[in-house]
Design a protein around this motif. Structure first.
Motif, short mmCIF file in Angstrom:
data_model
loop_
_atom_site.label_atom_id
_atom_site.label_comp_id
_atom_site.label_asym_id
_atom_site.label_seq_id
_atom_site.Cartn_x
_atom_site.Cartn_y
_atom_site.Cartn_z
N LEU A 281 0.84 -1.20 0.00
CA LEU A 281 0.00 0.00 0.00
C LEU A 281 0.87 1.24 0.00
CD1 LEU A 281 -2.54 -1.14 2.72
CD2 LEU A 281 -3.01 -0.88 0.29
N SER A 282 0.41 2.27 -0.73
CA SER A 282 1.16 3.52 -0.67
C SER A 282 0.79 4.24 0.63
CB SER A 282 0.81 4.40 -1.87
OG SER A 282 -0.54 4.81 -1.78
N PRO A 283 1.79 4.81 1.31
CA PRO A 283 1.46 5.54 2.54
C PRO A 283 0.61 6.74 2.15
CG PRO A 283 3.73 5.97 1.87
CD PRO A 283 3.19 4.94 0.92
N GLY A 284 -0.14 7.27 3.08
CA GLY A 284 -1.02 8.38 2.74
C GLY A 284 -2.44 7.88 2.57
N LYS A 285 -3.10 8.38 1.54
CA LYS A 285 -4.53 8.17 1.39
C LYS A 285 -4.93 6.69 1.41
CE LYS A 285 -8.18 9.30 -1.82
NZ LYS A 285 -8.52 9.88 -3.12
N GLU A 286 -4.20 5.87 0.64
CA GLU A 286 -4.58 4.47 0.50
C GLU A 286 -4.56 3.75 1.85
OE1 GLU A 286 -3.76 1.39 -3.17
OE2 GLU A 286 -2.09 2.40 -2.25
N LEU A 287 -3.50 3.99 2.60
CA LEU A 287 -3.36 3.38 3.92
C LEU A 287 -4.40 3.95 4.88
CD1 LEU A 287 -1.57 1.36 5.41
CD2 LEU A 287 -0.07 3.25 6.04
N ALA A 288 -4.63 5.27 4.76
CA ALA A 288 -5.55 5.94 5.68
C ALA A 288 -6.97 5.42 5.54
CB ALA A 288 -5.52 7.46 5.44
N GLN A 289 -7.33 4.89 4.35
CA GLN A 289 -8.67 4.35 4.18
C GLN A 289 -8.83 3.01 4.89
OE1 GLN A 289 -9.17 4.28 -0.05
NE2 GLN A 289 -9.95 6.37 -0.11
N LEU A 290 -7.70 2.31 5.07
CA LEU A 290 -7.77 1.00 5.70
C LEU A 290 -7.61 1.07 7.21
CD1 LEU A 290 -5.84 -1.40 3.32
CD2 LEU A 290 -8.28 -1.28 3.79
N VAL A 291 -6.70 1.93 7.67
CA VAL A 291 -6.38 1.88 9.08
C VAL A 291 -6.15 3.29 9.64
CG1 VAL A 291 -3.96 1.41 8.51
CG2 VAL A 291 -4.79 0.89 10.78
N GLY A 292 -6.74 3.53 10.81
CA GLY A 292 -6.57 4.81 11.50
C GLY A 292 -6.16 4.53 12.93
N MET A 293 -5.51 5.51 13.59
CA MET A 293 -4.97 5.23 14.91
C MET A 293 -5.28 6.35 15.90
SD MET A 293 -1.35 3.52 15.66
CE MET A 293 -0.81 3.04 17.29
N ILE A 294 -5.56 5.94 17.14
CA ILE A 294 -5.76 6.89 18.24
C ILE A 294 -4.65 6.67 19.25
CG2 ILE A 294 -7.27 7.45 20.19
CD1 ILE A 294 -9.61 6.71 18.56
N HIS A 295 -4.12 7.77 19.78
CA HIS A 295 -2.99 7.65 20.70
C HIS A 295 -3.36 8.06 22.12
CE1 HIS A 295 -0.01 7.01 17.48
NE2 HIS A 295 -0.86 7.74 16.79
N GLN A 296 -2.49 7.70 23.04
CA GLN A 296 -2.72 8.05 24.44
C GLN A 296 -2.76 9.57 24.62
OE1 GLN A 296 0.17 6.29 27.04
NE2 GLN A 296 -0.30 7.68 28.71
N GLN A 297 -1.91 10.28 23.86
CA GLN A 297 -1.83 11.74 24.04
C GLN A 297 -2.72 12.50 23.08
OE1 GLN A 297 -0.71 13.10 26.60
NE2 GLN A 297 0.19 11.23 27.41
N PHE A 298 -3.71 11.83 22.49
CA PHE A 298 -4.74 12.45 21.64
C PHE A 298 -4.17 13.03 20.34
CE2 PHE A 298 -5.48 14.03 26.13
CZ PHE A 298 -5.91 12.80 26.58
N ASP A 299 -3.03 13.77 20.44
CA ASP A 299 -2.36 14.27 19.24
C ASP A 299 -3.23 15.16 18.37
OD1 ASP A 299 -0.28 12.89 20.18
OD2 ASP A 299 -0.37 11.27 18.73
N LEU A 300 -3.99 16.04 19.03
CA LEU A 300 -4.72 17.06 18.26
C LEU A 300 -3.78 18.25 18.04
CD1 LEU A 300 -8.07 17.03 20.24
CD2 LEU A 300 -7.50 15.77 18.17
N VAL A 301 -4.12 19.08 17.06
CA VAL A 301 -3.37 20.33 16.89
C VAL A 301 -4.00 21.34 17.86
CG1 VAL A 301 -2.73 22.15 15.28
CG2 VAL A 301 -2.93 19.79 14.48
N PRO A 302 -3.26 21.76 18.90
CA PRO A 302 -3.89 22.48 20.01
C PRO A 302 -4.47 23.84 19.65
CG PRO A 302 -1.50 22.46 20.25
CD PRO A 302 -1.83 21.55 19.11
#
Lengths: 263, 262
Positions: free
Chosen positions: A83-104
């Motif tokens: 799979l190409s990183p970026g859009k193709e991968l993003a359609q298959l798998v998404g991730m949530i982290h302990q530190q939320f990782d929002l743009v504050p």
């Protein structure tokens, strides 16, 4: 476009994740011993184990952020290395982290809409900086995680629980088939942690997504997930439906004796 | 003998301190530097701080000169932004995935930025006055070019130094580097970029005042004329206007910053 139409537009495959002989070593240290398993579409899986047991390594391998030392990851019938990183991968798998990782310092709504950045053209993305695009979709997602009233606030001003909800809403817009979560509630207090896990599992079930989460709370994992995998020193100790995991298995999993020194 | 990094650093510190000490003995502290009548003049200058010239004529001049100075500073900073922002983004290298292209770009842009800012605005002013005569264009270019170099350098560093985790999250949601820039990097770097830009506006006002010594008009020009007339009261009037301008920018900057970060 509404959230519902987005979700129905992706087809389900019977097998969401399939690992064959997957392993990872950092130099001489084997973080994950060769591992083969499958996860059915729509299943909710919690990975348990003491710190340093290889939980995060496994999740990073599943998300494609880390390459394996051997073996392969197949997501919904497609090998991750192809799979190409970026859009193709993003359609298959998404991730949530302990530190939320929002743009504050952009609003909660903007953070949620960032889940659509893979879909938007550059022009639409830039316009969205000033006039948020697909706003109804973003508001619907925020309502679903219960923080619609926080949409216009800067993400950095929200509480930890609210930030994690916004991160979940962002994932709703990204709409991957598989949701990975790395100790998603470890930095929240107990009451908040329970609420957020319930929300995460409910959303995964409602939309037929596969959820794989490392968990640091055994009780929450047992109460809410279909299946538990116990990891210790990079080796799977048990892989069973939650109801069949006995107390002594968990005691053995977290027993101090015999743990790697570098943990 | 092989020198280890830590020893090397200590050695360098000792050499630099020794060089400084040695330089102290090489300055001619003798009579040539001191103006013997200076003490009385200094007394005059100091005592006139309490008696600034507040006649209508002088106030009128001060207001006009302040306006000119602010106009130069703002125009100069606008040009500096037009130079500094794009070059700062390029020079940060954050838009390039290929490391070869990135290194080439960062090095090239940094070289241009270094050229712009290593020449002081006063020297640029002399050059442009020679080229264009005593025109406002000379002043704006003289301010805008070195300030653009400084802004570009600082912007590129601020853009590099934002926390990685939120950017990783955007990338894993499928965003390209351009989108990551607009939705993650820039918003996170913006408060610091803004506050540094305001600081530069402050510096720009002081520099514009100095530039006007060259004869371009403004507060500095008035101060020089008053000094030539030994009218220290008038000098102080103009200096107070300069202080007021800088303080105004300071207040404005903290107001904007509060809105951005709160």
């Amino acid at each position: 476009m509404s959230l519902a139409s987005l979700e129905s537009s992706r087809t389900e495959a019977a097998q969401a994740v399939s690992l064959s002989g997957l392993s990872k070593a950092y130099g001489p240290i084997e973080a994950l011993a060769p591992l083969s398993l499958t996860v059915a579409a729509g299943e909710t899986v919690a990975i348990l184990g003491p710190s340093g047991s290889g939980k995060t390594t496994l999740l990073l391998l599943l998300s494609g952020q880390l390459g394996p030392s051997s073996g392969a990851v197949t997501l919904v019938g497609r090998e991750i290395a192809q799979l190409s990183p970026g859009k193709e991968l993003a359609q298959l798998v998404g991730m949530i982290h302990q530190q939320f990782d929002l743009v504050p310092n952009i609003s909660a709504l903007h953070n949620v809409l960032a889940g659509r950045l893979g879909e938007w053209g550059l022009f639409k993305s830039l316009v969205s900086l000033v006039w948020p695009q697909d706003r109804p979709m973003g508001m619907e997602a925020l309502a679903r995680v219960g923080v619609a009233d926080r949409a216009e606030l800067r993400a950095g001003r929200l509480s930890g629980g609210e930030q994690q909800r916004v991160a979940i809403a962002r994932l709703l817009l990204q709409d991957p088939a598989i949701v990975l979560a790395d100790e998603p509630v470890a930095s929240l207090d107990q009451a908040r942690a329970g609420e957020v896990i319930r929300l995460l599992v409910r959303i995964a079930r409602d939309s037929g997504k596969t959820l794989i989460s490392s968990m640091h709370s055994v009780e929450l994992a047992r109460a809410h997930f279909d299946r538990l995998i116990g990891l210790r020193n990079g080796i799977v100790q048990f892989d069973l439906p939650s109801s069949q995991v006995a107390d002594d298995m968990l005691l053995a999993l977290y027993d101090i004796k015999g743990l790697r020194r570098e943990d | 003998m092989k020198i280890r990094p830590l020893e090397g650093r200590r050695l360098l510190t000792i050499i630099l301190v020794a060089a400084f000490a040695w330089s102290l003995f090489n300055v001619d502290w003798g009579s040539g530097l001191v103006n013997t009548g200076g003490l009385r003049a200094a007394g005059h200058i100091a005592s006139s701080i309490l008696r600034p010239d507040l006649s209508l004529d002088v106030l009128d001049k001060a207001i006009r000169a302040s306006w000119t100075t602010v106009a130069y500073a703002v125009a100069g900073l606008t040009l500096a932004l037009a130079i500094g922002f794009p070059l700062g983004v390029l020079g940060s290298g954050v838009l390039f995935r290929s490391s070869w292209l990135r290194r080439f770009n960062v090095a090239g842009t940094r070289l241009v930025l270094a050229f712009f800012r290593s020449i002081h605005e006063l020297v640029w002013a002399w050059l442009f006055v020679v080229a264009f005569g005593l025109s406002p264009l000379a002043a704006v270019l003289a301010l805008g070019i070195p300030y653009g170099g400084i802004l570009g350098r600082i912007y590129s560093e601020l853009l590099q130094d934002v926390p990685e985790a939120p950017l990783r999250a955007l990338r894993s949601a499928g965003a390209s580097e351009w989108r990551v820039f607009w939705f993650g990097r820039l918003p996170m770097a913006l408060p610091d970029m803004l506050s540094y830009t305001f600081y530069r506006l402050e510096c720009g006002i002081r520099s514009a005042a100095i530039l006007s010594f060259v004869g371009l008009g403004g507060l500095g020009f008035q101060i020089r004329i008053s000094l030539d007339d030994l009218a220290y009261g008038r000098v102080w009037t103009f200096l107070f206007f300069l202080i007021a301008l800088v303080s105004l920018v300071d207040v404005w900057s903290s107001m904007v910053r509060r809105r951005i970060t709160a």
